[in-house]
Design an enzyme around this catalytic site. Structure first.
Site, mmCIF file in Angstrom:
data_model
loop_
_atom_site.group_PDB
_atom_site.id
_atom_site.type_symbol
_atom_site.label_atom_id
_atom_site.label_comp_id
_atom_site.label_asym_id
_atom_site.label_seq_id
_atom_site.Cartn_x
_atom_site.Cartn_y
_atom_site.Cartn_z
ATOM 1 N N ASP A 97 -4.417 3.715 20.248
ATOM 2 C CA ASP A 97 -3.641 3.019 19.218
ATOM 3 C C ASP A 97 -2.422 2.392 19.899
ATOM 4 O O ASP A 97 -1.282 2.842 19.719
ATOM 5 C CB ASP A 97 -3.238 4.007 18.124
ATOM 6 C CG ASP A 97 -4.463 4.581 17.437
ATOM 7 O OD1 ASP A 97 -5.071 3.871 16.626
ATOM 8 O OD2 ASP A 97 -4.846 5.723 17.753
ATOM 9 N N LYS B 2 -3.283 5.956 23.974
ATOM 10 C CA LYS B 2 -3.239 4.506 24.224
ATOM 11 C C LYS B 2 -4.255 3.780 23.346
ATOM 12 O O LYS B 2 -4.207 2.564 23.204
ATOM 13 C CB LYS B 2 -3.546 4.222 25.694
ATOM 14 C CG LYS B 2 -2.452 4.617 26.646
ATOM 15 C CD LYS B 2 -2.866 4.234 28.060
ATOM 16 C CE LYS B 2 -1.793 4.572 29.063
ATOM 17 N NZ LYS B 2 -2.258 4.314 30.447
ATOM 18 N N GLN C 76 0.557 1.098 17.810
ATOM 19 C CA GLN C 76 1.284 2.244 17.246
ATOM 20 C C GLN C 76 2.174 2.879 18.315
ATOM 21 O O GLN C 76 3.344 3.169 18.079
ATOM 22 C CB GLN C 76 0.259 3.262 16.734
ATOM 23 C CG GLN C 76 0.830 4.618 16.421
ATOM 24 C CD GLN C 76 -0.215 5.542 15.825
ATOM 25 O OE1 GLN C 76 -0.619 5.366 14.682
ATOM 26 N NE2 GLN C 76 -0.672 6.526 16.568
ATOM 27 N N LEU D 212 -13.692 7.310 21.539
ATOM 28 C CA LEU D 212 -13.786 8.304 20.467
ATOM 29 C C LEU D 212 -12.844 7.942 19.330
ATOM 30 O O LEU D 212 -11.727 7.480 19.558
ATOM 31 C CB LEU D 212 -13.433 9.693 20.996
ATOM 32 C CG LEU D 212 -14.353 10.288 22.046
ATOM 33 C CD1 LEU D 212 -13.981 11.734 22.311
ATOM 34 C CD2 LEU D 212 -15.806 10.217 21.599
ATOM 35 N N HIS E 144 -8.261 13.665 20.632
ATOM 36 C CA HIS E 144 -7.124 14.492 20.202
ATOM 37 C C HIS E 144 -6.935 15.683 21.159
ATOM 38 O O HIS E 144 -5.814 16.030 21.520
ATOM 39 C CB HIS E 144 -7.370 15.066 18.802
ATOM 40 C CG HIS E 144 -7.552 14.046 17.725
ATOM 41 N ND1 HIS E 144 -8.760 13.826 17.105
ATOM 42 C CD2 HIS E 144 -6.682 13.200 17.143
ATOM 43 C CE1 HIS E 144 -8.615 12.896 16.182
ATOM 44 N NE2 HIS E 144 -7.370 12.484 16.183
ATOM 45 N N GLN F 51 0.557 5.191 5.169
ATOM 46 C CA GLN F 51 0.024 4.247 6.151
ATOM 47 C C GLN F 51 -1.309 3.654 5.727
ATOM 48 O O GLN F 51 -1.902 2.870 6.462
ATOM 49 C CB GLN F 51 -0.053 4.879 7.540
ATOM 50 C CG GLN F 51 -1.127 5.938 7.702
ATOM 51 C CD GLN F 51 -0.972 6.641 9.031
ATOM 52 O OE1 GLN F 51 -0.034 7.390 9.272
ATOM 53 N NE2 GLN F 51 -1.909 6.404 9.941
ATOM 54 N N SER G 33 -12.181 9.102 14.899
ATOM 55 C CA SER G 33 -12.623 9.873 13.727
ATOM 56 C C SER G 33 -13.582 9.036 12.886
ATOM 57 O O SER G 33 -14.376 9.571 12.112
ATOM 58 C CB SER G 33 -11.428 10.273 12.876
ATOM 59 O OG SER G 33 -10.466 10.907 13.667
HETATM 60 P P1 AMP Z 1 -5.244 10.040 14.482
HETATM 61 O O1 AMP Z 1 -5.681 11.410 14.087
HETATM 62 O O2 AMP Z 1 -6.312 9.010 14.400
HETATM 63 O O3 AMP Z 1 -3.950 9.625 13.815
HETATM 64 O O4 AMP Z 1 -4.905 10.135 16.036
HETATM 65 C C1 AMP Z 1 -3.966 11.061 16.524
HETATM 66 C C2 AMP Z 1 -3.647 10.721 17.957
HETATM 67 O O5 AMP Z 1 -4.828 10.803 18.753
HETATM 68 C C3 AMP Z 1 -3.099 9.282 18.133
HETATM 69 O O6 AMP Z 1 -2.013 9.325 19.051
HETATM 70 C C4 AMP Z 1 -4.274 8.549 18.695
HETATM 71 O O7 AMP Z 1 -3.917 7.429 19.492
HETATM 72 C C5 AMP Z 1 -4.933 9.627 19.535
HETATM 73 N N1 AMP Z 1 -6.339 9.297 19.798
HETATM 74 C C6 AMP Z 1 -7.294 8.962 18.889
HETATM 75 N N2 AMP Z 1 -8.457 8.667 19.507
HETATM 76 C C7 AMP Z 1 -8.235 8.801 20.838
HETATM 77 C C8 AMP Z 1 -9.039 8.632 22.002
HETATM 78 N N3 AMP Z 1 -10.308 8.255 21.932
HETATM 79 N N4 AMP Z 1 -8.475 8.862 23.202
HETATM 80 C C9 AMP Z 1 -7.160 9.251 23.294
HETATM 81 N N5 AMP Z 1 -6.355 9.436 22.231
HETATM 82 C C10 AMP Z 1 -6.875 9.216 21.027
#
Ligand code: AMP
Length: 273
Positions: free
Chosen positions: A147, A145, A150, A181, A34, A58, A183
């Protein structure tokens, strides 16, 4: 750094913004993935808005969204240190209404891969992202990338609904050992973390095979499945950037995507060839 809890507060603030606005939507529990998106936005825009919202639409009815990790104070600290201008953390009731028009993601691209086991997931993603875009009216919005599906569906929404927003695709951030990485990584035991390394290993093997031996997607997928054998593989797919099947790898137009379960934790990863 400003913190807003209601759409109205955010909209008032947005009226006062000068110069370009970058937007980073997240569900919180922020990690270096993030942070890389946030930093890019801060460098590229006069103002950066981050949203932290665990979007209920979602999640499937069977998925327990109350278990989604919450680390509000740490997240705010991270945003503040990264020079974010405003954080939007709304309550569910202020985002969704009993009666509202809704948006449905294109079936052929939203009910495959992630959408196959999580029917309706991308309808919920597009629904909330469109609302957040309308509230933040960003010039640029940053997505990982990681996701990939998405990202594709959001790019498609922006294009087909003529939204005046540049979608910036950001590289996947990994641990030194290769684990992407996420969550969800906090759910992994030490043993499971070791097992999870097979995911990035299988992707590395795929890219090496492409460079040295061959480009037939069936063979590459087979080699990857062999590497992933100890894990519960949900899918290994080699698709074009438009998420269409490919017989042969097309350099510059291929994504290799993996979803596995390690213990009870579902993990996804991919590489762009
Ligand atoms: P989320 O909080 O999981 O909805 O993720 C928020 C944003 O962070 C989304 O655009 C994800 O694709 C991006 N994201 C999550 N993990 C990574 C990662 N390891 N590297 C780059 N972007 C990430």
């Amino acid at each position: 750094m400003k913190i807003f809890h209601t759409p109205q507060e955010l909209q008032e603030y947005r009226k006062t913004c000068q110069g370009s606005v970058g937007f980073v939507p997240t569900m919180g529990a922020l990690h270096n993935g993030h942070i890389s998106l946030i930093k890019k936005s801060v460098v590229e825009n006069e103002q950066t808005i981050v949203s932290i919202f665990v979007n209920p639409t979602q999640f499937l009815a069977t998925e327990d969204l109350s278990k989604y990790p919450k680390r509000t104070q740490a997240d705010l600290k991270i945003c503040s240190l990264a020079n974010v201008d405003a954080v939007f953390m709304p309550e569910v009731q202020s985002i969704y209404f009993p009666l509202e028009p809704t948006i449905v993601a294109p079936f052929s691209k939203a009910y495959i891969l992630e959408g196959l086991s999580r029917a309706g997931h991308f309808d919920g993603v597009l629904r909330v992202v469109l609302k957040l875009f309308n509230l933040t009216r960003p010039d640029r919005a940053y997505f990982g990338k990681k996701d990939a599906q998405q990202l594709y569906l959001i790019q498609n929404m922006v294009k087909t609904l003529f939204l005046p927003i540049d979608i910036i695709a950001c590289d996947i951030i990994r641990e030194e050992d290769g684990l992407a990485l996420s969550s969800r990584n906090i759910y992994l035991s030490n043993e499971e973390k070791k097992d999870a390394l097979l995911i990035s290993k299988s992707l590395k093997i795929a890219s090496k095979t492409i460079m040295s031996r061959g480009r037939k997607t069936k063979e590459i997928a087979k080699a990857m499945r062999e590497t992933l054998l100890p894990l519960h593989v949900e899918y290994v797919e080699i698709l074009s950037r438009e998420f269409e099947p490919l017989e042969s790898i097309e350099i510059g137009n291929t994504i290799i995507l993996v979803a596995v379960k390690v213990g009870t934790t579902r993990l996804i990863d991919n590489i762009w060839i």
